[in-house]
Design a protein around this motif. Structure first.
Motif, PDB file in Angstrom:
ATOM      1  N   MET A  21      22.895 -46.923 -43.399  1.00 24.15           N
ATOM      2  CA  MET A  21      23.324 -45.543 -43.259  1.00 24.15           C
ATOM      3  C   MET A  21      23.241 -45.092 -41.816  1.00 24.15           C
ATOM      4  O   MET A  21      24.131 -44.381 -41.324  1.00 24.15           O
ATOM      5  CB  MET A  21      22.474 -44.634 -44.152  1.00 24.15           C
ATOM      6  N   ARG A  22      22.184 -45.499 -41.086  1.00 30.05           N
ATOM      7  CA  ARG A  22      22.077 -45.134 -39.679  1.00 30.05           C
ATOM      8  C   ARG A  22      23.200 -45.771 -38.850  1.00 30.05           C
ATOM      9  O   ARG A  22      23.794 -45.126 -37.979  1.00 30.05           O
ATOM     10  CB  ARG A  22      20.705 -45.567 -39.135  1.00 30.05           C
ATOM     11  N   GLN A  81      18.662 -47.635 -45.643  1.00 29.73           N
ATOM     12  CA  GLN A  81      18.471 -46.689 -44.556  1.00 29.73           C
ATOM     13  C   GLN A  81      19.074 -47.205 -43.256  1.00 29.73           C
ATOM     14  O   GLN A  81      19.706 -46.453 -42.497  1.00 29.73           O
ATOM     15  CB  GLN A  81      16.967 -46.404 -44.379  1.00 29.73           C
ATOM     16  N   GLU A  82      18.892 -48.498 -42.966  1.00 27.64           N
ATOM     17  CA  GLU A  82      19.456 -49.078 -41.745  1.00 27.64           C
ATOM     18  C   GLU A  82      20.990 -49.043 -41.760  1.00 27.64           C
ATOM     19  O   GLU A  82      21.640 -48.712 -40.752  1.00 27.64           O
ATOM     20  CB  GLU A  82      18.964 -50.514 -41.584  1.00 27.64           C
ATOM     21  N   ARG A  93      15.404 -50.432 -49.947  1.00 34.22           N
ATOM     22  CA  ARG A  93      15.470 -49.099 -49.389  1.00 34.22           C
ATOM     23  C   ARG A  93      15.584 -49.143 -47.867  1.00 34.22           C
ATOM     24  O   ARG A  93      16.330 -48.367 -47.251  1.00 34.22           O
ATOM     25  CB  ARG A  93      14.227 -48.296 -49.799  1.00 34.22           C
ATOM     26  N   GLU A  94      14.871 -50.066 -47.253  1.00 28.98           N
ATOM     27  CA  GLU A  94      14.947 -50.181 -45.799  1.00 28.98           C
ATOM     28  C   GLU A  94      16.346 -50.631 -45.348  1.00 28.98           C
ATOM     29  O   GLU A  94      16.885 -50.127 -44.351  1.00 28.98           O
ATOM     30  CB  GLU A  94      13.885 -51.160 -45.303  1.00 28.98           C
TER      31      GLU A  94
END
Length: 612
Positions: free
Chosen positions: A30-31, A27-28, A23-24
């Motif tokens: 996507m950013r 998220q990274e 998940r991390e």
């Protein structure tokens, strides 16, 4: 029934979250993608908001040979042309001649009407933008254009564009004769310039740097040889002094004169100097030139052979006949009242012609073209069927010719110029008068042709077959070489006599002309000393034969086209029909030559059927 109530539960985790790292990472990622898209949008907005100006070339950039080379070869890459200063100036001159011709043939009233029409239309006014609350559209900016992508706009000559302009030039029989000849001459000069530009320049040849290294090596070895040979005769060293550069100053000239005077002071006795000079020339020829030229010749021979194999091996059958695939057939032209040159295909008789030529070279009788075999006669009639097709259009005359066999090499005397036989035709050969009246204009040419015809089969046996096939002909005649070359004006008058149509003339074998075939085979005649030496060897029991000195000379295009102009200049044939599939891929003069008054070229029915 009792209502359901909440139940408090408690649990203890014994393992950590297994999907936390994924998940991390998601998220990274996507950013990062969101940041990248934002940056890209900012850059695109800035790029669209900035108004870039078109790059401008310097005023003298087009005069730079490096820039000219790049622009010329990029603009003529479709034709495969190479840049040279001569090609550049030639195409520019042809472009100016085309403009001059257009100005001559364009009616003045037409040019004035076009100018008046443009003035009557007036300037184009743009509508003013509507003011108010309506939103204004963003103005459309002109796209950025690379000036190097349009060489023609910079004045770079384009051969394909010039060819289209020549094809579009107006031509009419109502124009003066000088104007009609000018248009034909422009077309001929353009074709010759394109053919010359397709040849690879010497400095781009594979042999260029090999020859440069060989010459440099020879030059660098000479000073050492001078020093060693002068030491043999107890003479002081003779230093090399470079010549004075053009535009040298007075001080440099005085310095050079002083060095020359100092070297002259080292000169020894005249007798020793003479002996040293002879020894130096001998040493230079044996030690400097000989070994290096031998190494160069061996490497050059292998390099030339490999380059020819690569060049010929890369051409497919379609590539060799591509120029004929794009040509128009006889169905699209009107041949009534024209003079036609028709080449028939006798490739199936080449083995018989080669054997007959070999028998003559060995000392037999003159070769004779025999069509005793029924299959050969029937096949020859099929190849001559194209003449009957041409006669259906009622031409003024049809001149039939063939290329059959290879002539015996011409004898070349040692006192003659290298590569030029004693019987080679010249432009002014045989023009002077002699006893019994004026000599024929082409007497020297006819002498060489008659000598070569002794080793070639004559095409006269085809006359009977041609008369059977050409049933609609008003007359069928055999034309020896001396009949149309000794007096071209009289023969042209016979051919162009409009009292009768459908005349058929069978020309003698055209393989007797080196200018037509593009190659000249020569054999050197023995001198008196060599003949005596050969007889001495025969007297001593050794082999009396000297090594054969056979040379192969390519006839330059200038001489080939000059011969074609002399041969066909008065006849002025209108159309050339290529109907010989066996020789269609050869660069014969009548096939690919350009001379004033050259005929239009079309493929015949036999070649068209083979390519279909």
């Amino acid at each position: 029934l009792h209502p359901i109530v909440g139940v408090d539960m408690h649990g203890v985790a014994t393992e950590e979250d297994l999907l936390r790292e994924k998940r991390e990472l998601l998220q990274e990622s996507m950013r990062e993608q969101q940041t990248l898209h934002q940056v890209q949008e900012l850059v695109e907005d800035i790029f669209d908001a900035v108004c870039l100006q078109q790059p401008r070339l310097p005023d003298d950039a087009i005069d730079d040979p490096i820039v000219q080379e790049r622009l010329f070869e990029d603009g003529n890459a479709q034709l495969g042309l190479h840049y040279t200063r001569h090609a550049w100036s030639t195409f520019r001159d042809i472009e100016r001649r085309i403009q001059t011709y257009q100005a001559k043939v364009t009616p003045p009233n037409r040019a004035a009407s076009m100018a008046q029409k443009s003035r009557a239309q007036g300037p184009v006014t743009q509508a003013k933008p509507v003011r108010g609350r309506l939103p204004q559209k963003r103005p459309v900016r002109d796209p950025i254009v690379n000036p190097l992508a349009q060489p023609v706009a910079l004045g770079v000559p384009c051969a394909r564009l010039l060819q289209d302009k020549v094809q579009a030039l107006p031509s009419s029989t109502a124009f003066p004769l000088e104007v009609q000849r000018e248009r034909r001459q422009i077309a001929v000069d353009l074709s010759q310039a394109v053919r010359a530009a397709k040849e690879t320049p010497p400095e781009r040849s594979q042999l260029w740097w090999l020859a440069y290294e060989t010459v440099t090596d020879i030059v660098m070895s000479i000073p050492g040889k001078v020093k060693s040979t002068r030491a043999m005769y107890s003479l002081e060293n003779w230093p090399f002094i470079s010549p004075v550069a053009q535009g040298a100053s007075e001080a440099e000239l005085e310095e050079h004169a002083a060095r020359v005077s100092a070297r002259e002071a080292k000169r020894g006795e005249e007798e020793r100097e003479t002996e040293w000079r002879g020894k130096l020339m001998e040493k230079v020829a044996v030690d400097c030139f000989g070994p290096r030229i031998d190494r160069f010749s061996l490497a050059a021979e292998d390099m030339v052979a490999s380059s020819r194999i690569k060049r010929c091996g890369a051409l497919s059958m379609r590539d060799r006949f591509q120029q004929y695939l794009n040509r128009e057939s006889l169905e699209s032209i009107e041949m009534g009242g024209t003079v036609l040159l028709y080449e028939m295909d006798l490739g199936f008789l080449e083995p018989k012609a080669a054997s007959a030529t070999g028998g003559h070279a060995a000392g037999g009788e003159a070769p004779v073209l025999r069509l005793d075999d029924g299959d050969d006669r029937e096949l020859a009639k099929r190849r001559l069927a194209g003449v009957a097709t041409l006669l259906e259009s009622s031409p003024l005359a049809v001149c039939v010719f063939v290329h059959l066999g290879t002539p015996k090499p011409d004898a070349q005397h040692p006192e003659g110029d290298e590569g030029e036989p004693a019987a080679a035709p010249t432009d002014d050969a045989g023009e002077d008068g002699g006893e019994g009246g004026e000599k024929p204009k082409h007497s020297a040419m006819l002498k060489g042709v008659a000598e070569r015809m002794r080793s070639l089969p004559s095409s006269e046996p085809l006359l009977e077959l041609l008369a059977d096939v050409a049933a609609g002909a008003s007359s069928v005649e055999f034309v020896p070489h001396e009949a149309w070359l000794s007096d071209p004006e009289a023969f042209a008058e016979r051919v162009r006599n409009d009292s009768a149509e459908n005349k058929v003339f069978l020309f003698e074998n055209m393989a007797a002309f080196p200018e037509e075939m593009g190659e000249h085979r020569l054999t050197r005649v023995l001198t008196e000393e060599e003949l005596q030496r050969s007889q001495q060897k025969a007297h001593d029991g050794a082999s009396p034969s000297e090594p054969a000195m056979l040379s192969f000379v390519r006839v330059p295009w200038a001489r080939r086209e000059a011969w074609a102009f002399r041969a066909f200049g008065t006849l002025l044939p209108d159309i050339f029909v290529q109907d010989a599939f066996s020789s269609a891929a050869r660069t014969l003069t009548t096939h690919t030559g350009f001379w004033p008054g050259a005929p239009l070229r079309y493929i015949g029915p036999f070649v068209e059927a083979e390519l279909a």
